[in-house]
Design a protein around this motif. Sequence first.
Motif, PDB file in Angstrom:
ATOM      1  N   UNK B 240       2.120  -8.013  -4.867  1.00  0.00           N
ATOM      2  CA  UNK B 240       0.965  -7.224  -5.318  1.00  0.00           C
ATOM      3  C   UNK B 240      -0.229  -8.115  -5.657  1.00  0.00           C
ATOM      4  N   UNK B 241      -0.089  -9.394  -5.392  1.00  0.00           N
ATOM      5  CA  UNK B 241      -1.231 -10.292  -5.556  1.00  0.00           C
ATOM      6  C   UNK B 241      -1.599 -10.605  -6.992  1.00  0.00           C
ATOM      7  N   UNK B 245      -4.771 -12.757  -8.221  1.00  0.00           N
ATOM      8  CA  UNK B 245      -5.819 -12.140  -9.029  1.00  0.00           C
ATOM      9  C   UNK B 245      -5.981 -12.852 -10.370  1.00  0.00           C
ATOM     10  N   UNK B 270      10.281 -16.643   3.866  1.00  0.00           N
ATOM     11  CA  UNK B 270      10.544 -16.322   5.273  1.00  0.00           C
ATOM     12  C   UNK B 270       9.920 -14.976   5.636  1.00  0.00           C
ATOM     13  N   UNK B 272       7.367 -13.682   4.235  1.00  0.00           N
ATOM     14  CA  UNK B 272       5.905 -13.842   4.238  1.00  0.00           C
ATOM     15  C   UNK B 272       5.425 -14.382   5.583  1.00  0.00           C
ATOM     16  N   UNK B 273       6.187 -15.293   6.156  1.00  0.00           N
ATOM     17  CA  UNK B 273       5.801 -15.809   7.479  1.00  0.00           C
ATOM     18  C   UNK B 273       5.751 -14.673   8.500  1.00  0.00           C
ATOM     19  N   UNK B 274       6.628 -13.705   8.331  1.00  0.00           N
ATOM     20  CA  UNK B 274       6.705 -12.591   9.285  1.00  0.00           C
ATOM     21  C   UNK B 274       5.787 -11.433   8.914  1.00  0.00           C
ATOM     22  N   UNK B 276       3.123 -11.330   6.448  1.00  0.00           N
ATOM     23  CA  UNK B 276       1.868 -11.597   5.739  1.00  0.00           C
ATOM     24  C   UNK B 276       0.819 -10.556   6.051  1.00  0.00           C
ATOM     25  N   UNK B 277       0.861 -10.050   7.292  1.00  0.00           N
ATOM     26  CA  UNK B 277      -0.171  -9.092   7.724  1.00  0.00           C
ATOM     27  C   UNK B 277      -0.210  -7.841   6.848  1.00  0.00           C
ATOM     28  N   UNK B 278       0.903  -7.519   6.219  1.00  0.00           N
ATOM     29  CA  UNK B 278       0.936  -6.326   5.365  1.00  0.00           C
ATOM     30  C   UNK B 278       0.234  -6.569   4.030  1.00  0.00           C
ATOM     31  N   UNK B 280      -2.254  -9.280   3.095  1.00  0.00           N
ATOM     32  CA  UNK B 280      -3.066 -10.492   3.313  1.00  0.00           C
ATOM     33  C   UNK B 280      -3.778 -10.992   2.063  1.00  0.00           C
ATOM     34  N   UNK B 281      -3.729 -10.192   0.982  1.00  0.00           N
ATOM     35  CA  UNK B 281      -4.319 -10.677  -0.278  1.00  0.00           C
ATOM     36  C   UNK B 281      -3.438 -11.756  -0.917  1.00  0.00           C
ATOM     37  N   UNK B 283      -2.293 -15.231  -0.709  1.00  0.00           N
ATOM     38  CA  UNK B 283      -2.952 -16.315   0.023  1.00  0.00           C
ATOM     39  C   UNK B 283      -2.072 -17.530   0.280  1.00  0.00           C
ATOM     40  N   UNK B 285       2.104 -19.467   0.180  1.00  0.00           N
ATOM     41  CA  UNK B 285       3.530 -19.215   0.296  1.00  0.00           C
ATOM     42  C   UNK B 285       4.066 -18.734  -1.062  1.00  0.00           C
TER      43      UNK B 285
END
Lengths: 92, 364
Positions: B240-241, B245, B270, B272-274, B276-278, B280-281, B283, B285
């Motif tokens: 949730x970033x 934030x 792992x 996140x490597x796949x 991340x597009x969901x 992108x906030x 930033x 690893x």
Amino acid sequence: MAVACLDDGSYKAVANTCPHEMASLANGRVEKMWVSDGVGHLRAAEEKCVIICPWHNFEFDLETGRSPCEPDRLRIATYRAELEEDEVVVYV
Amino acid sequence: MVKIVNQETSIPHLAERAPVVDVDVHEELRSVKELVPYLGEPWRSRVEIADGWKGVDRFPYSYPQISGVAMAEAATADGAPAGSSYELMREQLLDAYGVELAVLVSAFHPTDMRVQPEFATALASAYNDWLLENWLDKDERLRGSVTVAAQDPWEAAREIDRVGGDPRMVQVVLPASSREVFARSFYHPIFEAAVRNGLVVAFHQSNVTETAVGLPDYYIEWHTAISQAWQSQLIGLVCHGVFDKYPELRVTMIESSWTWVPSTMWRLDHNYRSLRREVPWVKRMPSSYIREQVRFTTQPMEYPEDAEHLYRMFEMIGSDEFLLFSTDYPHWDFDSPQHVFPSTFPKDLRRQILSDNARNFYDF
């Protein structure tokens, strides 16, 4: 080698083998890279394209070859590609 | 009754006299009626009346342990909850082990109340005043946690601002919930207030913490599987970033156990490597946020057959700063600072875990 034609008519060439499990990137997809300006906000970056591996969906920046997740650890080779008359020429 | 004539254990004992900072110590109310003087109306009457409010959700299991949730010597003759006597805590923990600083972590969680949010907020506020007057004022070695009712995050933030400026308050405590991900933006005022007041946010299990299958039949199942609740909270904080934030945010996972940390880091990295597009906030690893902004506590310590395996966890996690010593006094699975560490832990590392890591992270 995988060669991509972008919306603006330019070409990008990268090594075709994903460094993760050796899948052929040419079987994947090229798209604008998803970026964000804040939690919950998604935006397709105009300036950045990535190639997505068909297995596991690892991304690689078409310009730099680097993974947006681990740019210093995970990358593929990139090559200059140009449309010259009616042929795509890749410089290696 | 069988008389114990010789106490032996297979766990290696190492004499320790290093400084001790204990980040998981539980103070308890003798009864919710102790909060009455700290409540305003209309809430005061509802707790004060003879057959009034009985408390936040009760723990659902009967305890198979010999003294219930308490370590046997901390159980009181009059039936008052273990941890409700400062004098006993001083004798059994602070003085006995030379504890330099002890972080009190409330087991009273108004956040768990599913009704009357204004009452929950009033209870949190009353509890904090009770804590200051009845515990922190009594002993310079004690530090406190701000209790909140997270179901109203703005009120919770106001409470953090009200008492969080007291230098003895060192963190905000949230229950390791299995119902709700506190990383959701709805709760961000709490994290923001914690950062604003220089406080850590800590997660600890509560009476309503459940496992991935809810409440399994037996206490041993529950006690083994509840780490899933902290894992879900931690994964939520990354995805949730919250760490993006609030880059100054510090989080402590208390009593979660910690040997699951490497595998969670690996799996989340792992994914996140796949994926991340969901999100992108996010930033960086995920493991880098965990390594830098999250700490875990030693208790409940785990003992693999080969103690070297436990030591190798530090290499797997990539840090020797992530672990903070805790006893969980006065509960039945109390860990002694003198005997908890396997012999594979070098002396310098033991000292770091016993004291330095907490001092650095909490800025003691």
